[in-house]
Enzyme design. Structure first.
Site, PDB file in Angstrom:
ATOM      1  N   PHE A 195      -7.005   2.487   2.933  1.00 13.88           N
ATOM      2  CA  PHE A 195      -5.841   2.458   2.437  1.00 13.88           C
ATOM      3  C   PHE A 195      -5.838   3.667   1.345  1.00 13.88           C
ATOM      4  O   PHE A 195      -6.570   3.582   0.629  1.00 13.88           O
ATOM      5  CB  PHE A 195      -5.242   1.187   1.887  1.00 13.88           C
ATOM      6  CG  PHE A 195      -3.919   1.137   1.324  1.00 13.88           C
ATOM      7  CD1 PHE A 195      -2.851   0.838   2.304  1.00 13.88           C
ATOM      8  CD2 PHE A 195      -3.445   1.261  -0.106  1.00 13.88           C
ATOM      9  CE1 PHE A 195      -1.616   0.740   1.964  1.00 13.88           C
ATOM     10  CE2 PHE A 195      -2.364   1.088  -0.517  1.00 13.88           C
ATOM     11  CZ  PHE A 195      -1.127   1.166   0.359  1.00 13.88           C
TER      12      PHE A 195
ATOM     13  N   ASP B 108     -12.016  -5.139  -0.170  1.00 11.82           N
ATOM     14  CA  ASP B 108     -10.653  -5.089  -0.444  1.00 11.82           C
ATOM     15  C   ASP B 108      -9.997  -6.262   0.637  1.00 11.82           C
ATOM     16  O   ASP B 108      -9.944  -6.241   1.574  1.00 11.82           O
ATOM     17  CB  ASP B 108      -9.766  -3.813  -0.368  1.00 11.82           C
ATOM     18  CG  ASP B 108      -8.283  -3.765  -0.250  1.00 11.82           C
ATOM     19  OD1 ASP B 108      -7.588  -4.951  -0.294  1.00 11.82           O
ATOM     20  OD2 ASP B 108      -7.799  -2.745  -0.405  1.00 11.82           O
TER      21      ASP B 108
ATOM     22  N   TYR C 276       1.006 -10.322  -3.365  1.00  7.84           N
ATOM     23  CA  TYR C 276       2.361 -10.303  -2.826  1.00  7.84           C
ATOM     24  C   TYR C 276       2.414 -10.019  -1.400  1.00  7.84           C
ATOM     25  O   TYR C 276       3.641 -10.264  -0.767  1.00  7.84           O
ATOM     26  CB  TYR C 276       3.224  -9.144  -3.328  1.00  7.84           C
ATOM     27  CG  TYR C 276       2.545  -7.918  -3.444  1.00  7.84           C
ATOM     28  CD1 TYR C 276       2.527  -7.127  -2.435  1.00  7.84           C
ATOM     29  CD2 TYR C 276       2.030  -7.252  -4.641  1.00  7.84           C
ATOM     30  CE1 TYR C 276       2.321  -5.922  -2.368  1.00  7.84           C
ATOM     31  CE2 TYR C 276       1.368  -6.088  -4.441  1.00  7.84           C
ATOM     32  CZ  TYR C 276       1.447  -5.342  -3.156  1.00  7.84           C
ATOM     33  OH  TYR C 276       0.840  -4.238  -3.492  1.00  7.84           O
ATOM     34  N   LYS C 277       1.383 -10.345  -0.570  1.00  8.76           N
ATOM     35  CA  LYS C 277       1.478 -10.127   1.009  1.00  8.76           C
ATOM     36  C   LYS C 277       1.285 -11.785   1.336  1.00  8.76           C
ATOM     37  O   LYS C 277       2.259 -12.570   1.209  1.00  8.76           O
ATOM     38  CB  LYS C 277       0.380  -9.243   1.462  1.00  8.76           C
ATOM     39  CG  LYS C 277       0.509  -7.903   0.923  1.00  8.76           C
ATOM     40  CD  LYS C 277      -0.380  -6.989   1.611  1.00  8.76           C
ATOM     41  CE  LYS C 277      -0.221  -5.301   1.350  1.00  8.76           C
ATOM     42  NZ  LYS C 277      -0.531  -4.924  -0.031  1.00  8.76           N
TER      43      LYS C 277
ATOM     44  N   ARG D 159       4.484  -2.015  12.664  1.00  7.96           N
ATOM     45  CA  ARG D 159       3.565  -3.172  12.321  1.00  7.96           C
ATOM     46  C   ARG D 159       4.442  -4.346  12.390  1.00  7.96           C
ATOM     47  O   ARG D 159       5.713  -4.289  11.934  1.00  7.96           O
ATOM     48  CB  ARG D 159       3.426  -3.036  10.811  1.00  7.96           C
ATOM     49  CG  ARG D 159       2.146  -1.916  10.674  1.00  7.96           C
ATOM     50  CD  ARG D 159       1.576  -2.002   9.298  1.00  7.96           C
ATOM     51  NE  ARG D 159       2.380  -2.508   8.148  1.00  7.96           N
ATOM     52  CZ  ARG D 159       1.723  -2.828   6.916  1.00  7.96           C
ATOM     53  NH1 ARG D 159       0.463  -2.653   6.862  1.00  7.96           N
ATOM     54  NH2 ARG D 159       2.725  -3.071   6.047  1.00  7.96           N
TER      55      ARG D 159
END
Length: 410
Positions: free
Chosen positions: A128, A197, A222-223, A369
């Site tokens: 990322f 991560d 927040y995911k 995605r």
């Protein structure tokens, strides 16, 4: 399979997994199949009331007394323990506050202090972007050399110079799930630390931080944890490292006696040593309320539901669209909680799907995605999504000129 057969199969699987259907714990808009929980989780039902209370009663009425009477001061560690349950960390090892980038920066500096004399940080190419930026920035500050290796290459690259290995547990594009136990063990055998991560695995995949001897970990709220836009991040520091943990941003909330207001910094004992400054209390309390959606639920059961959903979605796409190029691993034990499809017109596909009420997202250059947040999705939802994908491609809806200009957020 025909769509009628997919409908029947979905109904059977939904009945089989009825015990882990938690849709009633979330507020989802009608007529929408939400496949973007891997970017922003849906709104848990208990959050609006919790935020209203935090604003109107705690802040509005009780004012500054709320730091004591409503436990604002203890919230970073209290909420950290709630996340710890989902990532396999015993209490007192996870703290919440600040952003993922800040947590990664802090953890990397701590790793440098824990492994003095070592000069290499080893990470995966194409991870990322924020991780790459922060790793490069810290490397320049502490004198490390950044080296890249694929997971398959890692064992051969673990030289005595490697201070820390930094990896994403789940690839943000393809959902490839890395071998956390095996990589952690290999790094430790070479004397290196491992920093994971967990942004795309916390709340979706069992992690087992304590069980597998992980040193450091970070992740966002927040995911799959559903904490809301900009929810604070979390950091994990294994208990065995806490006394030697050096906080590169020694803010007053991480002080042993923060209200003594002394000039010299002395780190607090335990995980509180990793605190920095005043946390965003409203966001933190929203995250705490969101985590209650997992009450009474074992993350192993969430994973079982997720695997059924992603396997079904993957197979359904293959049946209905045999030419589709699936980027996510076929093997269940190598796949996180999303299914990715490669297509040269991926951005247009995502926009056309959204126009039909199926919300996924696009990742450059060519990835559609489809995130599968198991608690609030059903197999029937996924049939709806695959039917929409089929119709979009059959009708060339993805080539609509309206999608020629990309939104700032894709």
């Amino acid at each position: 399979m025909t769509f009628d057969e997919l409908d029947a199969r979905a109904a059977h699987l939904d009945a089989q997994h009825a015990a882990t259907d938690l849709r009633e714990r979330f507020l989802l808009p009608p007529g929408v199949v939400y496949l973007d929980g891997n970017s922003l989780g849906a709104l848990p039902r208990g959050v609006p009331a919790a935020v209203r209370d935090a604003v109107e009663q705690q802040w509005g009425h009780d004012l500054i007394a709320s730091w004591n009477t409503h436990g604002w001061w203890d919230a970073p560690v209290r909420v950290g323990d709630a996340i710890g349950r989902l990532v396999g960390a015993a209490p007192g090892q996870v703290v919440v506050g600040d952003s993922t980038s800040v947590r990664l920066h802090q953890s990397l500096h701590a790793a440098a202090a824990l492994r003095p004399g070592r000069s290499v940080v080893l990470t995966e190419p194409g991870s990322f972007p924020t991780d790459q930026y922060v790793i490069a920035g810290v490397a320049a500050q502490v004198g490390w050399r950044v080296e890249h290796a694929t997971p398959a290459e890692l064992p051969a690259r673990l030289s005595p110079d490697v201070a820390v290995v930094v990896l994403s547990h789940v690839d943000y594009r393809t959902a490839e799930l890395l071998d956390l136990p095996g990589i952690t063990a290999a790094a430790h055998a070479a004397g290196a630390l491992v920093l994971w991560d967990l942004c795309h695995s916390a709340g979706a995949v069992p992690v087992g931080l304590d069980e597998h001897g992980v040193d450091l970990a970070i992740g966002c709220g927040y995911k799959y944890l559903n904490g809301g836009p900009g929810a604070p991040a979390f950091g994990y520091v294994a208990a065995r490292h806490q006394d030697a943990f050096v906080n590169v941003v020694p803010g007053w909330h991480g002080h042993a006696q923060p209200f003594a207001m002394v000039d010299e910094y002395v780190g607090a004992p335990g995980i509180s040593r990793a605190r920095i400054g005043t946390p965003p209390i409203l966001s933190l309390l929203a995250l705490e309320a969101a985590l209650r959606a997992f009450d009474g639920v074992d993350i192993v059961d969430v994973r079982a539901r997720s695997l059924s959903l992603t396997r079904f979605l993957r197979d359904a796409i293959t049946d209905v669209l045999p030419a589709a190029e699936l980027a996510s691993p076929e093997a269940d034990d190598r796949r996180g909680s999303q299914v990715a499809v490669r297509h040269p017109d991926a951005y247009g596909i995502v926009q056309a799907l959204a126009a039909r009420g199926v919300v996924g997202d696009f990742r450059t250059p060519d990835v559609v995605r489809l995130g599968v947040a198991a608690p609030y999705l059903t197999h029937a939802d996924l049939v709806t999504a695959v039917r929409a994908l089929h119709d979009v491609l059959a009708g060339d809806e993805h080539r609509d000129p309206a999608w020629a200009t990309r939104n700032p957020v894709t």
